[in-house]
Design a protein around this motif. Structure first.
Motif, PDB file in Angstrom:
ATOM      1  N   ASP A 134       0.770  -1.333   0.208  1.00 38.81           N
ATOM      2  CA  ASP A 134       0.012  -0.036  -0.162  1.00 38.81           C
ATOM      3  C   ASP A 134       0.947   1.013  -0.006  1.00 38.81           C
ATOM      4  O   ASP A 134       0.460   2.268   0.452  1.00 38.81           O
ATOM      5  CB  ASP A 134      -0.841   0.114   1.314  1.00 38.81           C
ATOM      6  CG  ASP A 134      -2.147   1.155   1.368  1.00 38.81           C
ATOM      7  OD1 ASP A 134      -2.454   1.289   0.094  1.00 38.81           O
ATOM      8  OD2 ASP A 134      -2.218   1.592   2.159  1.00 38.81           O
ATOM      9  N   GLU A 135       1.981   1.217  -0.602  1.00 40.73           N
ATOM     10  CA  GLU A 135       2.996   2.273  -0.283  1.00 40.73           C
ATOM     11  C   GLU A 135       3.512   2.713  -1.752  1.00 40.73           C
ATOM     12  O   GLU A 135       4.460   3.512  -1.967  1.00 40.73           O
ATOM     13  CB  GLU A 135       3.955   2.016   0.328  1.00 40.73           C
ATOM     14  CG  GLU A 135       3.853   1.629   1.810  1.00 40.73           C
ATOM     15  CD  GLU A 135       4.649   0.906   2.721  1.00 40.73           C
ATOM     16  OE1 GLU A 135       5.667   0.591   2.336  1.00 40.73           O
ATOM     17  OE2 GLU A 135       4.384   0.657   4.062  1.00 40.73           O
ATOM     18  N   ALA A 189       2.652   4.570  -4.099  1.00 40.29           N
ATOM     19  CA  ALA A 189       2.268   5.913  -4.382  1.00 40.29           C
ATOM     20  C   ALA A 189       3.061   6.840  -3.311  1.00 40.29           C
ATOM     21  O   ALA A 189       3.594   7.649  -3.575  1.00 40.29           O
ATOM     22  CB  ALA A 189       0.843   6.352  -4.523  1.00 40.29           C
ATOM     23  N   SER A 190       2.858   6.218  -2.216  1.00 39.77           N
ATOM     24  CA  SER A 190       3.479   7.152  -0.990  1.00 39.77           C
ATOM     25  C   SER A 190       4.946   7.017  -1.369  1.00 39.77           C
ATOM     26  O   SER A 190       5.671   8.205  -1.103  1.00 39.77           O
ATOM     27  CB  SER A 190       3.188   6.409   0.302  1.00 39.77           C
ATOM     28  OG  SER A 190       3.833   6.926   1.316  1.00 39.77           O
ATOM     29  N   LYS A 223      -3.126  -0.981 -10.689  1.00 42.43           N
ATOM     30  CA  LYS A 223      -2.951  -1.968  -9.619  1.00 42.43           C
ATOM     31  C   LYS A 223      -3.831  -3.293  -9.600  1.00 42.43           C
ATOM     32  O   LYS A 223      -4.862  -2.849  -9.734  1.00 42.43           O
ATOM     33  CB  LYS A 223      -2.964  -1.272  -8.235  1.00 42.43           C
ATOM     34  CG  LYS A 223      -2.171  -0.046  -7.929  1.00 42.43           C
ATOM     35  CD  LYS A 223      -2.469   0.688  -6.487  1.00 42.43           C
ATOM     36  CE  LYS A 223      -3.700   1.915  -6.870  1.00 42.43           C
ATOM     37  NZ  LYS A 223      -3.723   2.619  -5.643  1.00 42.43           N
ATOM     38  N   GLU A 225      -0.240  -4.606  -4.877  1.00 44.87           N
ATOM     39  CA  GLU A 225      -0.514  -3.923  -3.332  1.00 44.87           C
ATOM     40  C   GLU A 225      -1.351  -4.618  -2.584  1.00 44.87           C
ATOM     41  O   GLU A 225      -2.540  -4.785  -2.609  1.00 44.87           O
ATOM     42  CB  GLU A 225      -0.917  -2.320  -3.580  1.00 44.87           C
ATOM     43  CG  GLU A 225       0.424  -1.845  -4.343  1.00 44.87           C
ATOM     44  CD  GLU A 225       0.188  -0.318  -4.102  1.00 44.87           C
ATOM     45  OE1 GLU A 225       0.719   0.005  -2.766  1.00 44.87           O
ATOM     46  OE2 GLU A 225      -0.096   0.555  -4.578  1.00 44.87           O
ATOM     47  N   ILE A 226      -0.759  -4.959  -1.461  1.00 43.94           N
ATOM     48  CA  ILE A 226      -1.428  -5.677  -0.303  1.00 43.94           C
ATOM     49  C   ILE A 226      -0.958  -5.127   1.123  1.00 43.94           C
ATOM     50  O   ILE A 226       0.380  -5.188   1.012  1.00 43.94           O
ATOM     51  CB  ILE A 226      -1.781  -7.070  -0.305  1.00 43.94           C
ATOM     52  CG1 ILE A 226      -2.925  -7.424   0.950  1.00 43.94           C
ATOM     53  CG2 ILE A 226      -0.539  -7.870  -0.341  1.00 43.94           C
ATOM     54  CD1 ILE A 226      -3.394  -9.062   0.652  1.00 43.94           C
ATOM     55  N   LEU A 227      -1.849  -4.807   1.967  1.00 45.51           N
ATOM     56  CA  LEU A 227      -1.126  -4.354   3.285  1.00 45.51           C
ATOM     57  C   LEU A 227      -0.298  -5.486   4.061  1.00 45.51           C
ATOM     58  O   LEU A 227      -0.663  -5.861   5.157  1.00 45.51           O
ATOM     59  CB  LEU A 227      -1.959  -3.530   4.016  1.00 45.51           C
ATOM     60  CG  LEU A 227      -1.231  -2.636   4.997  1.00 45.51           C
ATOM     61  CD1 LEU A 227      -2.154  -1.428   5.661  1.00 45.51           C
ATOM     62  CD2 LEU A 227      -0.297  -3.020   6.069  1.00 45.51           C
ATOM     63  N   SER A 228       0.293  -6.053   3.378  1.00 44.32           N
ATOM     64  CA  SER A 228       1.129  -7.434   3.818  1.00 44.32           C
ATOM     65  C   SER A 228       2.368  -7.623   3.411  1.00 44.32           C
ATOM     66  O   SER A 228       2.355  -8.118   2.344  1.00 44.32           O
ATOM     67  CB  SER A 228       0.183  -8.507   3.775  1.00 44.32           C
ATOM     68  OG  SER A 228       1.175  -9.913   4.206  1.00 44.32           O
ATOM     69  N   TYR A 273       8.493   0.756   3.278  1.00 46.48           N
ATOM     70  CA  TYR A 273       9.142   1.872   4.108  1.00 46.48           C
ATOM     71  C   TYR A 273      10.118   0.930   4.624  1.00 46.48           C
ATOM     72  O   TYR A 273      10.274  -0.322   5.215  1.00 46.48           O
ATOM     73  CB  TYR A 273       7.911   1.899   5.208  1.00 46.48           C
ATOM     74  CG  TYR A 273       6.824   3.184   4.906  1.00 46.48           C
ATOM     75  CD1 TYR A 273       6.808   3.522   3.605  1.00 46.48           C
ATOM     76  CD2 TYR A 273       6.415   3.813   5.934  1.00 46.48           C
ATOM     77  CE1 TYR A 273       5.617   4.318   3.334  1.00 46.48           C
ATOM     78  CE2 TYR A 273       5.332   4.957   5.698  1.00 46.48           C
ATOM     79  CZ  TYR A 273       5.089   5.339   4.300  1.00 46.48           C
ATOM     80  OH  TYR A 273       4.187   6.332   4.083  1.00 46.48           O
ATOM     81  N   ALA A 313      11.540   1.107   7.839  1.00 51.61           N
ATOM     82  CA  ALA A 313      11.682   0.456   9.259  1.00 51.61           C
ATOM     83  C   ALA A 313      10.819  -0.773   9.023  1.00 51.61           C
ATOM     84  O   ALA A 313      11.057  -1.632   9.921  1.00 51.61           O
ATOM     85  CB  ALA A 313      10.790   1.437  10.029  1.00 51.61           C
ATOM     86  N   PHE A 314       9.737  -1.023   8.270  1.00 50.41           N
ATOM     87  CA  PHE A 314       8.956  -2.065   8.022  1.00 50.41           C
ATOM     88  C   PHE A 314       9.381  -3.226   7.345  1.00 50.41           C
ATOM     89  O   PHE A 314       8.605  -4.420   7.286  1.00 50.41           O
ATOM     90  CB  PHE A 314       7.446  -1.709   7.855  1.00 50.41           C
ATOM     91  CG  PHE A 314       6.930  -0.653   8.796  1.00 50.41           C
ATOM     92  CD1 PHE A 314       7.341  -0.848   9.952  1.00 50.41           C
ATOM     93  CD2 PHE A 314       6.365   0.415   8.541  1.00 50.41           C
ATOM     94  CE1 PHE A 314       6.692   0.192  11.033  1.00 50.41           C
ATOM     95  CE2 PHE A 314       5.858   1.404   9.107  1.00 50.41           C
ATOM     96  CZ  PHE A 314       6.104   1.184  10.786  1.00 50.41           C
TER      97      PHE A 314
END
Lengths: 795, 795
Positions: free
Chosen positions: B426-427, B429-430, B442, B466-469, B492, B494-495
C-alpha cells in the motif's frame, strides 16, 4: 436488536460528546491557536506544518463514546486497543475529555489554554507522536507497525477475568499476516479465568491509497470468514444516508447491549460448566463489524474532489492553507458546534462530562495497561537446581531441561498469583521445558479427541501457550507483559527472526516508557533461543541463523541484554536474573542437547554476575603473562575452545594459555556504550592489550568486532563464528565448516603465537590431517569421530 | 462426486505407485543398505543416525500420485509446492520414481545401487537435506521456515496462464501469520492471464507435539473459514477405516476431476467475459481439504503406543534400533510389498512407471520452477531519465519519483513479455512510483465501487501488486522471481524488518542454488527502501529503523549487495544495474522527498561503477594531502556532510577537506570478504591511512566499523549515524538528535584536526550556539530554521 433504544436526549448528548472528540481531533491536526474559534479563523492560527491522520479518527471516537456508555451502565473495566494507531488524535482527545490526560499531564489543563497546548503539541517537535503511543494514557499498544492489535488484546486478557478488551482492528491492519492468524486466539482463551476480548473490525474502506480487501468482499464472505474464525459477528453499518447519526448511535448502542448480555451469558454458562466439573465449551464470542466512512463527519468534498468515505481523508484532508481552505477548515470545525460543547473557559460542558466513566473505569486510566497492577514473581531458590558433578567438563546435562525444572517451580509458586506463562511455537517440549507440564498444561480450548491422552498435556487451564505462530506467541506475551505479568518465550534460534520487527517495536516502547513516570516498569521480555545454529545439523541450512542478537544490539543499550550461558548452572543463574528484572529485553542463547558442564552453582553465580571471566581451571598462565588468550561465548564454542586448549596443552606443554568465557555479551562493549560494559582497565586485565586473542563465538564473528573495535587489544583479536556455512550434517561437521572446531582453533593459536611458527609446524599438520580424517569419517559412517563425540575435559 | 470412478485396476496401480513412494520414503529415513530387502533386515543395514520426518510424507505422496494422473489425463503443466517441507523424502522419492532425479543426479541411477545411494544420502553428511530443498528437483519452495507456500504459489502463477500450482499447505503452517493472510491472494489473481492455484490444505492433525488448530475446529467452521477466504472447499477425508485406501483413491480422483472441470469452466467463463469487454468476475476457486492420518500407512503402534494418526509419527517414529524395532521396520517396509513394485534390477516396474507423466510434464522437471523459462528484461536506456541541473547541490528533485519514471518505461517495454511486476504494501504511490500507473494499474480482482475513479488506478490487469502485508508482497515476489521473472519491492525502510526472516531464507536459497547447475540463475530480489529513517520525522519513532542492511550483510557476500545512492541520477544508475542482475539480493536505500542533486548522469555512472569516490567539486585538497576526510553514505547524510563542508570552508578557508561518498556499501569491506570490496591500496588512496575520517552514515554507525575494522586507517575513523534517537519531529531535528547534522559534523572535524584545537574553539562555540538556536526555533515555530531548510551547496 432495537429492543434497548436509547432515550433521544441521551443520543443527543452522546452525539455531542462525539462531536467534541472529533472537534478536538481536527484541532490537534490543524490548529496552533484560536482553539475554541472565538475569533474568525486565520492562516496564522493554523500550524505551519500539517501532520496527522484524520481518516480513522472519527470511527475510533465513535466507538469510544459508546464504550463509555457501556462502562458506566455496567461498571465494567474496559481497556481500549486502537489497532489503527494513526488515530492518535482521537485517543488523545477522548482521554482529555474524560480528564485523564490532564491528570497525567498537568500542564495540559481542562481549559482553553489547555486545549491550545493540546493542539499545539500534537505532531509538533518536542510534542507528542501522531500515533497512539506510549505517551497516550490508556494505551498499551503502539500504533506504528500494524498487525498486533488482536494478539496484544488476548495477551492482556489472559488471567484478567474482570477485564474486557475492546480491540479495534483497522481493515488495513487486518490484511497483515500476524493479524490474520491472531483471530484464532479465541481457541486459547478460557471463558471463566481469562478476560473478554471484544474485537471491533472497523471497515473504514481504505488504506493510504487503496481500498481494503475486507471492505471489498461480499457480506456473505465476510460473515463466513469470521464465523469460520470462530466468532459471532454483529454488523453495524451506515445506511444510505451516512449522516443519519442518530440512527447509527442507536444501532451501535443496541448492538453493544446485546453483545454485552451475550458475553455475560457466555461467561456464566462457562462458569456453570466449570463448577460442575465439566469441560468448558468453547464459546463463539461476539464481535462487531463496524462499517463507517473513512473521514466520517469531515468535509464531503474539497476542491470538488471526494474526501469523506474515500482514501483522500487518510491523512490531512487538505494542507495547502489557501484562504479558501482556511474557510473550509473553519466550516468543518464549526460543524461540530464547539459553542455547544465547551464552557466559556474551555472545559467540556458538565452535562457531557458526566457521560464519561469515573476514576479507574475511565479507559485512559485503566490500571492494567499502565502496569500498575504488576506484582513481582515469587521465586524459588534457583541454586537448588544445581547440576552437580565431580570435575568440570566431565559430566553431561541438557541445559534447557534443567532450566525447565526451575521454570516448573516458578510456575508452581505463582499458580495462585496467575501471573506467569510460557510461550512457544509448538516447541516447548522440543526445547526441553516439558517438566513444566507437571504443574500446568498447554492451554487448549479447541476440540478434544478420544486419542488425546495425559501425555498430550492439553488443558483448559494451562499456562503454557503454544501455537505455530511466532507472531502470535510474541503478541500474546507482549500483551501479557504490558499489563504487568511475567513470561518467557522459547524459540528455535533461526526462526526468532520472524518477530524481528515486533521486537523492534517493543524495544522502542520500553525505551520511551522508561521516561514516563505514570507508567510502572513492566516485567522484561525474556527469550530463550535454543535449537541453535550449532545443533541444527539435522534440520539443515534453513534452520541455521544466529543473527537475532546482531539485530537486538542495535536497539538502545539501556533496554538490551544478551546472555550466552555455557552450561546448565550458568543458564539457571541467568534465568533467575531475567525473571526478576524489569523493563529489559533479555535474550538468552543456550543449547538443549546433552552437553558438558563446567561451573558449580557458586562459580556460575560469580561468573554470571561479572559477565565475563578467566576460567582458572582451564588456564595454565597462573602467576604470569599468557602467550595467548583463548576466549569463547556460547556453549558449543566453549566446548571447542576447551578441546583446543586440551590439544594445545598436550602438544605444547609450555604454552601459557588463558581461557576466558563471556556469558554477558554486553560486557565487551565500552562502558560508555552499555551499562554492563567492562571499563577499559578490567577489559585489558582479562584480554591483555598485546597478546593474541582467539575468540570462538556462537554467532556471526563480526558482532564481536563491532562490540570491541574501540578496545585496546582489538588488533590482536581473531574471531571465529558462524560464517553462513551449513547444511544437513553432523554437530562436529557444523563447527568444522565454519572453522570454529578445536583443530582450527588450535591452528589459529599456532599461527598467532610467534614462537610456535617453526616448532608448531608439524603439529599444525597433524591437526589438518585430523580434519581430513573427519571428512572421511562422516562421509563413510555418517557420524562424528568417537574421539570428538566422546571428548571430555581431561584435567 | 463419484461420477468418474476409476477402473479398479488403475486404482490398484496408483496404490502400488503410492506404496513405492512410501517405501522409498521410509527407506531414505532408515536404510543404509539392503535397499530392496533382498536379505533379512539387520541392524547394520540401518543408518547409525536416524533423521527425517515421516509424518507428513505419505500424504504428500498420495497427492503426488493423484496429480500425476491428472497431468497425464489433461496434459496440464503442474508445479508442486510442498508447504510441509519436512516431507523431503516424499518429493525425493517421487522425482526418482518419475525419472527426473536420476536425470539431474546421474550417480543416483534407476537401479538397486541408485536406490541404495538415494537412501544413504538423505539427511547424511555430504548428502541432501531432510526438507524439500533447492537440491530437490521440481522445487521452488524451501521447506524450512513455514508460512510462505501459498504466497509463493500465487507468485509463481502470475503471468503463467498455462500453469497450475498444486500448493499443499500443512495444518501446522496454516497457523502462521503469513500463511493465514496469503489465502486472500485470490483477490489479486486474474483468471485468464494468470495461472491457477489449487490449494490443498492437508489436515494431518498434528504438529511436533500438539494438535493443529484447524484440525480441531468444527467442519462447519472450517468450511466457512475457507468460503470466507473466497474459496470453494472440497473435503476429501478418511472414513472410519483409515486403511480403506481404495475408497480414498476413488474420492481423491473424483474430487480432482470435478475440480479440474470447474477450473476449466471458471477460466473459460472468465475468458468469455474478457473477450466481451466485460469486467471479469472474481471466481470462487476450488480448493481441497484433505484429512488423512499423520504417518498414514506407517506403524499403527510401536511399543504399545499409538503412532499412526498421532504426533509420535512426526519425525522418525522409532529410532533406538533394538532387535524388535529392526523387525518392526522390516515389517513396515515389507507392508508396501517392494517385490511387486520394483524389477529385479531395482527399477520401478514398467506398468507403474507409465503412470508418471513424461518429459516437462513431470512435476520434478517443471521448467518454470528451475528458472529455465526466464528471459532478461528489455531495458530502456536509463540515461535518458537524467535529472539535469546547472550546478551540483543546487537543484532539487525527488529521487524515487525519477526512478518511478524509469520503472514506468521498463514496465512498458516488457508489457508484452509479461515478466515484470512491482510489489508494495500500500505504499507504491507514497513511495513516489505512481508514474508507473500510466502504463499499468494496481491488480485488483475484488469488488469495484462506483466511487472508484481512474485516480484509483485499480485494474483487472494491473502489474502493480499492493496488499497491506509485507509478507504477502515478499512471498509473491519470491514466487515470481523463483519462476524466472523480474520485480522490485518498495517498502518503508523500518517495516522491511517484517520480512527479515523471509529474506534470510531466500538468501540461503540463492547461496545454495548458485552451485546447482540444472537451475538457471534467477533474477535478483530488488528492494527499494524509502520513507527512510531520516524522513520519518512526521511518523515518529516507530517508523525509524535503518537496521535492515545490518541484517542483510550477515548473509553470504556472494549474494548480497547494498546501495545508498545519494541522488536521483545515482539511483537511476543503480536501478538499471539491479534489474539487469541475477541471483543477488540488491538493497537500495533512497529518499522520496525533494532533495538536492549532485551528479550528472555521466558522473553518476562512473561513481556507481566504482561504488565509492572522491567528489572533487566538493573537496579542496586537490594536488595535496587533506587535513581531514569527510565521508558519507546515504542521501540525507550526504547533504549534511556537504553542509558541514560548506561551514568549515567558510570558517577555515585553509582547511583541506576531502569529500568522499560511498554508494556501494560493500566496497568498504576487504576484498577477501566481499567481491565488491576495494583492495587495501585503493581504500587507502581514498580514505588515507593517517588522516581523521569523519563519516556521516545513513544507518547505525557501528555497521561502518564492522565493515572496516581491518582497514589501515580504521583507528582514525569516526562514524555518526542513527543511534536510536527519534520521535515525531522535523527532518533537521532528526539529524541533530543523532549528531549527524552539519554543525555536529563540523565540530567533529574541529575536534579531530590538531591545528584547529585552539584556533577553532570560538567557531566551535558558534556551531554549538546554532544547535541551541535550532532547538529554540523548532519549539516555537515547529519547523526547521530557514537557513537549514533552504541550504544549497553554494560553490
Amino acid at each position: 436488536m432495537a429492543q434497548s433504544a436509547l432515550p433521544n436526549d441521551l443520543v443527543d448528548k452522546m452525539h455531542a460528546y462525539w462531536r467534541a472528540a472529533n472537534y478536538l481531533s481536527v484541532g490537534q491536526i490543524y490548529l496552533l491557536d484560536n482553539p475554541l474559534l472565538k475569533q474568525p479563523l486565520k492562516r496564522e492560527h493554523v500550524k505551519p506544518r500539517l501532520l496527522g491522520h484524520w481518516g480513522t479518527t472519527p470511527g475510533l471516537n465513535f466507538i469510544y463514546v459508546h464504550l463509555n456508555r457501556l462502562i458506566k451502565d455496567q461498571n465494567q473495566s474496559v481497556a481500549y486497543i486502537a489497532g489503527p494507531g494513526h488515530g492518535g488524535p482521537g485517543l488523545v482527545a477522548n482521554t482529555w475529555l474524560e480528564g485523564t490526560y490532564s491528570e497525567v499531564y498537568p500542564n495540559i489543563g481542562t481549559d482553553a489554554e489547555g486545549i491550545q497546548r493540546l493542539f499545539k503539541q500534537f505532531s509538533f517537535p518536542g510534542g507528542i507522536p501522531s500515533h497512539v503511543a506510549p505517551e497516550t494514557p490508556g494505551s498499551m499498544h503502539e500504533g506504528g507497525e500494524l498487525g498486533y492489535a488482536v494478539s496484544h488484546a488476548y495477551g492482556a486478557a489472559f488471567d484478567n477475568p474482570d477485564l474486557l478488551i475492546a480491540c479495534v482492528v483497522g481493515d488495513g491492519e487486518a490484511e497483515t499476516g500476524p493479524l490474520a492468524t491472531s483471530w484464532h486466539s479465541n481457541k486459547f482463551l478460557h471463558p471463566v479465568n481469562d478476560g473478554t476480548v471484544l474485537p471491533i473490525l472497523h471497515l473504514n474502506g481504505y488504506k493510504i491509497a487503496n481500498p481494503t480487501v475486507l471492505s471489498r468482499i461480499s457480506h456473505d464472505e465476510l460473515q463466513k470468514l469470521f464465523e469460520g474464525y470462530g466468532y459471532k459477528p454483529y454488523f453495524v453499518e451506515v445506511g444510505e444516508d451516512v449522516h443519519d447519526y442518530a440512527d447509527m448511535h442507536q444501532r451501535m448502542a443496541a448492538t453493544l447491549d446485546t453483545i454485552y448480555a451475550e458475553i455475560k451469558d457466555i461467561r456464566s454458562k462457562a462458569k456453570a460448566e466449570q463448577d460442575a466439573g465439566k469441560p468448558v465449551t468453547r464459546p463463539r464470542w461476539p464481535m462487531i463489524i463496524l462499517r463507517s466512512p473513512k473521514g466520517w463527519t469531515g468535509p464531503v468534498e474539497i476542491d470538488g474532489k471526494k474526501v469523506e468515505g474515500y482514501w483522500r481523508s487518510h491523512q490531512v484532508p487538505f494542507s495547502d492553507m489557501t484562504p479558501e481552505h482556511v474557510k473550509n477548515l473553519e466550516d468543518w470545525l464549526k460543524s461540530y458546534k464547539p459553542e455547544e460543547l465547551f464552557t466559556e473557559t474551555g472545559a467540556l460542558r458538565p452535562d457531557l462530562a458526566e457521560l464519561a466513566p469515573e476514576h479507574d473505569l475511565r479507559m485512559g486510566a485503566n490500571k492494567h495497561v499502565h502496569g500498575l497492577t504488576s506484582r513481582d514473581l515469587r521465586m524459588p531458590d534457583f541454586r537448588k537446581y544445581e547440576v552437580k558433578f565431580d570435575r568440570p567438563g566431565n559430566a553431561v546435562a541438557e541445559a534447557t531441561r534443567e532450566m525447565g525444572k526451575f521454570l516448573r517451580d516458578v510456575m508452581k509458586e505463582n499458580l495462585d498469583s496467575k501471573n506467569f506463562r510460557l510461550f512457544g511455537p509448538d516447541e516447548n517440549a522440543s526445547n526441553r521445558w516439558q517438566d513444566v507440564y507437571q504443574v500446568s498444561g498447554k492451554q487448549w480450548q479447541a476440540e478434544y479427541r478420544d486419542e488425546d491422552t495425559n501425555n498430550d498435556f492439553l488443558a483448559q487451564n494451562g499456562r503454557v501457550m503454544e501455537i505455530l505462530s511466532e507472531h502470535t506467541c510474541q503478541g500474546w506475551l507482549e500483551g501479557y507483559l504490558l499489563t504487568g505479568r511475567h513470561g518467557f518465550f522459547s524459540c528455535y534460534e533461526a526462526f526468532i527472526h520472524v518477530i524481528d520487527s515486533m521486537f523492534n517495536q517493543h524495544a522502542k516502547w520500553l525505551k520511551t516508557t522508561r521516561h514516563i513516570p505514570w507508567r510502572r516498569p513492566i516485567p522484561s521480555l525474556n527469550y530463550l533461543l535454543t535449537s541453535h545454529v550449532w545443533r541444527q545439523d539435522h534440520n539443515g541450512f534453513s534452520h541455521q541463523d544466529p543473527g537475532f542478537i546482531d539485530h537486538v544490539v542495535n536497539k538502545k543499550a539501556e533496554v538490551i541484554r544478551v546472555y550466552l550461558p555455557p552450561d546448565a548452572n550458568t543458564l539457571l543463574s541467568v534465568t533467575d536474573h531475567c525473571l526478576r528484572s524489569r523493563h529489559y529485553v533479555n535474550v538468552v542463547v543456550a543449547g538443549k542437547q546433552p552437553a558438558l558442564q563446567y561451573l558449580t552453582m557458586q562459580q556460575a553465580i560469580k561468573h554470571c554476575t561479572k559477565g565475563v571471566g578467566i576460567w582458572d581451571w582451564a588456564s595454565n598462565d597462573q602467576g604470569g603473562e599468557p602467550d595467548v588468550v583463548l576466549a569463547c561465548a556460547g556453549d558449543v564454542p566453549t566446548m571447542e575452545a576447551l578441546a583446543a586448549t586440551d590439544l594445545l596443552r598436550q602438544h605444547f606443554p609450555d604454552l601459557k594459555i588463558r581461557f576466558v568465557n563471556v556469558v554477558d555479551l554486553m560486557t565487551l562493549q565500552p562502558k560508555v556504550e552499555h551499562p554492563h560494559g567492562l571499563d577499559d582497565h578490567e577489559f585489558d586485565s582479562v584480554f591483555t592489550t598485546d597478546k593474541p586473542v582467539v575468540f570462538a563465538f556462537h554467532g556471526y564473528p563480526w558482532l564481536i568486532h563491532r562490540l570491541t573495535y574501540r578496545r585496546n587489544g582489538h588488533d590482536n583479536l581473531h574471531v571465529r563464528g558462524y560464517i553462513e556455512n551449513g547444511t544437513t550434517s553432523t554437530p562436529f561437521d557444523m563447527v568444522v565448516m565454519n572453522q570454529v572446531d578445536r583443530y582450527s582453533l588450535a591452528m589459529d593459536v599456532i599461527d598467532r603465537v610467534p614462537h610456535l611458527a617453526v616448532k608448531g609446524a608439524h603439529i599444525r599438520q597433524k591437526f589438518e590431517d585430523k580434519l581430513v580424517e573427519h571428512k572421511h569419517y562422516i562421509n563413510e559412517v555418517g557420524d562424528d569421530m568417537p574421539e570428538v563425540k566422546d571428548w571430555k575435559w581431561p584435567y
